[in-house]
Design a protein around this motif. Structure first.
Motif, PDB file in Angstrom:
ATOM      1  N   HIS A   1       0.840  -1.200   0.000  1.00  0.00           N
ATOM      2  CA  HIS A   1       0.000   0.000   0.000  1.00  0.00           C
ATOM      3  C   HIS A   1       0.878   1.255   0.000  1.00  0.00           C
ATOM      4  CE1 HIS A   1      -3.235   2.774   0.956  1.00  0.00           C
ATOM      5  NE2 HIS A   1      -4.075   1.784   0.663  1.00  0.00           N
ATOM      6  N   TYR A   2       0.542   2.178  -0.897  1.00  0.00           N
ATOM      7  CA  TYR A   2       1.366   3.382  -1.047  1.00  0.00           C
ATOM      8  C   TYR A   2       1.406   4.235   0.216  1.00  0.00           C
ATOM      9  CZ  TYR A   2      -2.375   6.841  -1.350  1.00  0.00           C
ATOM     10  OH  TYR A   2      -3.414   7.682  -1.049  1.00  0.00           O
ATOM     11  N   ILE A   3       0.334   4.261   1.004  1.00  0.00           N
ATOM     12  CA  ILE A   3       0.308   5.123   2.194  1.00  0.00           C
ATOM     13  C   ILE A   3       1.359   4.677   3.207  1.00  0.00           C
ATOM     14  CG2 ILE A   3      -1.457   3.962   3.592  1.00  0.00           C
ATOM     15  CD1 ILE A   3      -1.381   7.705   2.970  1.00  0.00           C
ATOM     16  N   VAL A   4       1.644   3.388   3.235  1.00  0.00           N
ATOM     17  CA  VAL A   4       2.675   2.860   4.137  1.00  0.00           C
ATOM     18  C   VAL A   4       4.055   3.263   3.613  1.00  0.00           C
ATOM     19  CG1 VAL A   4       3.644   0.766   5.159  1.00  0.00           C
ATOM     20  CG2 VAL A   4       1.168   0.929   4.781  1.00  0.00           C
ATOM     21  N   ARG A   5       4.278   3.072   2.320  1.00  0.00           N
ATOM     22  CA  ARG A   5       5.561   3.461   1.720  1.00  0.00           C
ATOM     23  C   ARG A   5       5.795   4.965   1.851  1.00  0.00           C
ATOM     24  NH1 ARG A   5       3.174   0.554  -2.337  1.00  0.00           N
ATOM     25  NH2 ARG A   5       3.300   2.283  -3.831  1.00  0.00           N
ATOM     26  N   LEU A   6       4.727   5.743   1.751  1.00  0.00           N
ATOM     27  CA  LEU A   6       4.820   7.193   1.872  1.00  0.00           C
ATOM     28  C   LEU A   6       5.379   7.605   3.236  1.00  0.00           C
ATOM     29  CD1 LEU A   6       4.282  10.032   0.758  1.00  0.00           C
ATOM     30  CD2 LEU A   6       1.912   9.788   1.559  1.00  0.00           C
ATOM     31  N   GLN A   7       4.992   6.904   4.270  1.00  0.00           N
ATOM     32  CA  GLN A   7       5.493   7.232   5.606  1.00  0.00           C
ATOM     33  C   GLN A   7       7.005   7.054   5.685  1.00  0.00           C
ATOM     34  OE1 GLN A   7       3.301   8.774   7.527  1.00  0.00           O
ATOM     35  NE2 GLN A   7       1.932   8.301   5.830  1.00  0.00           N
ATOM     36  N   VAL A   8       7.511   6.026   5.039  1.00  0.00           N
ATOM     37  CA  VAL A   8       8.959   5.780   5.005  1.00  0.00           C
ATOM     38  C   VAL A   8       9.651   6.900   4.233  1.00  0.00           C
ATOM     39  CG1 VAL A   8      10.774   4.176   4.278  1.00  0.00           C
ATOM     40  CG2 VAL A   8       8.622   3.282   5.208  1.00  0.00           C
ATOM     41  N   ALA A   9       9.083   7.268   3.088  1.00  0.00           N
ATOM     42  CA  ALA A   9       9.667   8.339   2.280  1.00  0.00           C
ATOM     43  C   ALA A   9       9.704   9.656   3.045  1.00  0.00           C
ATOM     44  CB  ALA A   9       8.883   8.498   0.973  1.00  0.00           C
ATOM     45  N   ARG A  10       8.644   9.964   3.782  1.00  0.00           N
ATOM     46  CA  ARG A  10       8.590  11.207   4.556  1.00  0.00           C
ATOM     47  C   ARG A  10       9.674  11.273   5.626  1.00  0.00           C
ATOM     48  NH1 ARG A  10       2.042  11.808   5.242  1.00  0.00           N
ATOM     49  NH2 ARG A  10       1.704  12.872   3.261  1.00  0.00           N
ATOM     50  N   LEU A  11      10.108  10.110   6.083  1.00  0.00           N
ATOM     51  CA  LEU A  11      11.183  10.065   7.078  1.00  0.00           C
ATOM     52  C   LEU A  11      12.558  10.207   6.444  1.00  0.00           C
ATOM     53  CD1 LEU A  11       9.894   7.142   9.353  1.00  0.00           C
ATOM     54  CD2 LEU A  11       9.891   9.594   9.880  1.00  0.00           C
ATOM     55  N   GLY A  12      12.598  10.167   5.116  1.00  0.00           N
ATOM     56  CA  GLY A  12      13.872  10.266   4.422  1.00  0.00           C
ATOM     57  C   GLY A  12      14.655   8.969   4.443  1.00  0.00           C
TER      58      GLY A  12
ATOM     59  N   ASP B   1       9.652   4.177  -7.294  1.00  0.00           N
ATOM     60  CA  ASP B   1       8.214   4.125  -7.003  1.00  0.00           C
ATOM     61  C   ASP B   1       7.511   5.171  -7.871  1.00  0.00           C
ATOM     62  OD1 ASP B   1       5.591   4.459  -5.700  1.00  0.00           O
ATOM     63  OD2 ASP B   1       6.467   3.203  -4.124  1.00  0.00           O
ATOM     64  N   GLU B   2       6.482   4.758  -8.580  1.00  0.00           N
ATOM     65  CA  GLU B   2       5.761   5.636  -9.502  1.00  0.00           C
ATOM     66  C   GLU B   2       4.622   6.418  -8.849  1.00  0.00           C
ATOM     67  OE1 GLU B   2       6.586   6.347 -12.667  1.00  0.00           O
ATOM     68  OE2 GLU B   2       8.387   5.162 -12.274  1.00  0.00           O
ATOM     69  N   THR B   3       4.405   6.240  -7.566  1.00  0.00           N
ATOM     70  CA  THR B   3       3.304   6.912  -6.883  1.00  0.00           C
ATOM     71  C   THR B   3       3.643   8.390  -6.676  1.00  0.00           C
ATOM     72  OG1 THR B   3       2.940   4.830  -5.717  1.00  0.00           O
ATOM     73  CG2 THR B   3       1.783   6.761  -4.876  1.00  0.00           C
ATOM     74  N   PRO B   4       2.839   9.306  -7.237  1.00  0.00           N
ATOM     75  CA  PRO B   4       3.155  10.738  -7.144  1.00  0.00           C
ATOM     76  C   PRO B   4       3.423  11.265  -5.724  1.00  0.00           C
ATOM     77  CG  PRO B   4       1.447  10.395  -8.773  1.00  0.00           C
ATOM     78  CD  PRO B   4       1.657   9.070  -8.090  1.00  0.00           C
ATOM     79  N   PRO B   5       2.618  10.914  -4.720  1.00  0.00           N
ATOM     80  CA  PRO B   5       2.926  11.443  -3.377  1.00  0.00           C
ATOM     81  C   PRO B   5       4.296  10.970  -2.848  1.00  0.00           C
ATOM     82  CG  PRO B   5       0.686  10.590  -3.432  1.00  0.00           C
ATOM     83  CD  PRO B   5       1.340  10.191  -4.725  1.00  0.00           C
ATOM     84  N   ILE B   6       4.697   9.778  -3.230  1.00  0.00           N
ATOM     85  CA  ILE B   6       5.997   9.273  -2.777  1.00  0.00           C
ATOM     86  C   ILE B   6       7.116  10.005  -3.508  1.00  0.00           C
ATOM     87  CG2 ILE B   6       7.515   7.239  -2.724  1.00  0.00           C
ATOM     88  CD1 ILE B   6       4.933   5.585  -2.194  1.00  0.00           C
TER      89      ILE B   6
ATOM     90  N   ARG C   1       6.942  13.024  -4.639  1.00  0.00           N
ATOM     91  CA  ARG C   1       6.968  14.366  -4.047  1.00  0.00           C
ATOM     92  C   ARG C   1       7.655  14.355  -2.683  1.00  0.00           C
ATOM     93  NH1 ARG C   1       2.074  15.039  -6.233  1.00  0.00           N
ATOM     94  NH2 ARG C   1       0.960  14.357  -4.378  1.00  0.00           N
ATOM     95  N   ALA C   2       7.364  13.346  -1.861  1.00  0.00           N
ATOM     96  CA  ALA C   2       7.967  13.264  -0.526  1.00  0.00           C
ATOM     97  C   ALA C   2       9.481  13.133  -0.612  1.00  0.00           C
ATOM     98  CB  ALA C   2       7.372  12.092   0.250  1.00  0.00           C
ATOM     99  N   ILE C   3       9.950  12.325  -1.545  1.00  0.00           N
ATOM    100  CA  ILE C   3      11.396  12.164  -1.736  1.00  0.00           C
ATOM    101  C   ILE C   3      12.007  13.484  -2.188  1.00  0.00           C
ATOM    102  CG2 ILE C   3      13.163  11.041  -3.149  1.00  0.00           C
ATOM    103  CD1 ILE C   3      11.353   8.516  -3.123  1.00  0.00           C
ATOM    104  N   GLN C   4      11.359  14.119  -3.154  1.00  0.00           N
ATOM    105  CA  GLN C   4      11.859  15.402  -3.665  1.00  0.00           C
ATOM    106  C   GLN C   4      11.866  16.458  -2.569  1.00  0.00           C
ATOM    107  OE1 GLN C   4      13.055  15.802  -6.837  1.00  0.00           O
ATOM    108  NE2 GLN C   4      13.786  17.772  -6.093  1.00  0.00           N
ATOM    109  N   ASP C   5      10.775  16.553  -1.809  1.00  0.00           N
ATOM    110  CA  ASP C   5      10.688  17.531  -0.721  1.00  0.00           C
ATOM    111  C   ASP C   5      11.772  17.286   0.321  1.00  0.00           C
ATOM    112  OD1 ASP C   5       8.514  18.667  -1.968  1.00  0.00           O
ATOM    113  OD2 ASP C   5       7.027  17.821  -0.563  1.00  0.00           O
ATOM    114  N   TYR C   6      11.975  16.032   0.678  1.00  0.00           N
ATOM    115  CA  TYR C   6      12.990  15.703   1.672  1.00  0.00           C
ATOM    116  C   TYR C   6      14.373  16.114   1.172  1.00  0.00           C
ATOM    117  CZ  TYR C   6      15.658  13.254   5.194  1.00  0.00           C
ATOM    118  OH  TYR C   6      16.518  12.966   6.227  1.00  0.00           O
ATOM    119  N   GLN C   7      14.653  15.793  -0.067  1.00  0.00           N
ATOM    120  CA  GLN C   7      15.966  16.127  -0.628  1.00  0.00           C
ATOM    121  C   GLN C   7      16.144  17.649  -0.752  1.00  0.00           C
ATOM    122  OE1 GLN C   7      15.861  13.600  -4.128  1.00  0.00           O
ATOM    123  NE2 GLN C   7      16.989  11.987  -3.059  1.00  0.00           N
ATOM    124  N   ASN C   8      15.096  18.359  -1.143  1.00  0.00           N
ATOM    125  CA  ASN C   8      15.163  19.828  -1.229  1.00  0.00           C
ATOM    126  C   ASN C   8      15.417  20.468   0.137  1.00  0.00           C
ATOM    127  OD1 ASN C   8      14.753  19.755  -3.974  1.00  0.00           O
ATOM    128  ND2 ASN C   8      12.572  20.238  -3.833  1.00  0.00           N
TER     129      ASN C   8
END
Length: 159
Positions: free
Chosen positions: A121-132, A141-146, A148-155
């Motif tokens: 489930h993408y919502i679970v993977r998203l939590q990991v991405a948000r933590l960096g 991962d092709e899921t747009p929120p993920i 974005r989360a990776i990009q935001d974290y890196q920025n």
């Protein structure tokens, strides 16, 4: 306890109480922890939520005394299992829960990120991405929120 031909009376548990009369009344009565009993501004709160939110210092002690932690980890209502996970308990079991929101709670705490980065489930993977974490796993991962989360974290890291 003496039966005298009658059904044996249920033993009421009385300790440890929270000091909140409304919650204590439900604990003593053995109310199911998923029971919605308190409403503020059209939002209903469950007993387990109230315990976790307002009595987190005694949460485990209360849960063990009145319900048994294992019973709540295996409770049929996901709101109960989610609140147990949010309180920091049962992660080793609840990480395999059928409800993605329960798994997402655990993933958001950084528990076993390599496992959760591969969740279905993408919502679970998203939590990991948000933590960096686990960008090596999540980079494709092709899921747009993920993405974005990776990009935001890196920025934010590069700022």
């Amino acid at each position: 306890m003496c039966c005298l031909g009658y059904k044996e009376m249920k033993t009421l548990k009385t300790k440890p109480l929270t000091g909140d009369p409304l919650i204590d009344k439900h604990l003593i009565a053995g109310t199911d922890p998923a029971t919605r009993f308190y409403e503020i501004d059209d939002f209903e709160y469950t007993l387990i939520y109230m315990l976790r939110k307002y009595h987190s210092d005694k949460f485990l002690e209360i849960v063990e005394e009145y319900y048994g932690l294992q019973n709540l980890i295996e409770h049929p209502k996901s709101c109960v299992r989610r609140n147990v996970a949010q309180a920091g308990y049962g992660h080793e079991i609840l990480m395999y829960d059928t409800d993605p929101m329960v798994r997402a709670v655990i993933a958001s705490e950084g528990y076993k990120p390599e496992h959760f980065a591969r969740d279905t489930h993408y919502i679970v993977r998203l939590q990991v991405a948000r933590l960096g974490l686990c960008f090596d796993i999540l980079k494709d991962d092709e899921t747009p929120p993920i993405k974005r989360a990776i990009q935001d974290y890196q920025n934010n890291k590069n700022s």
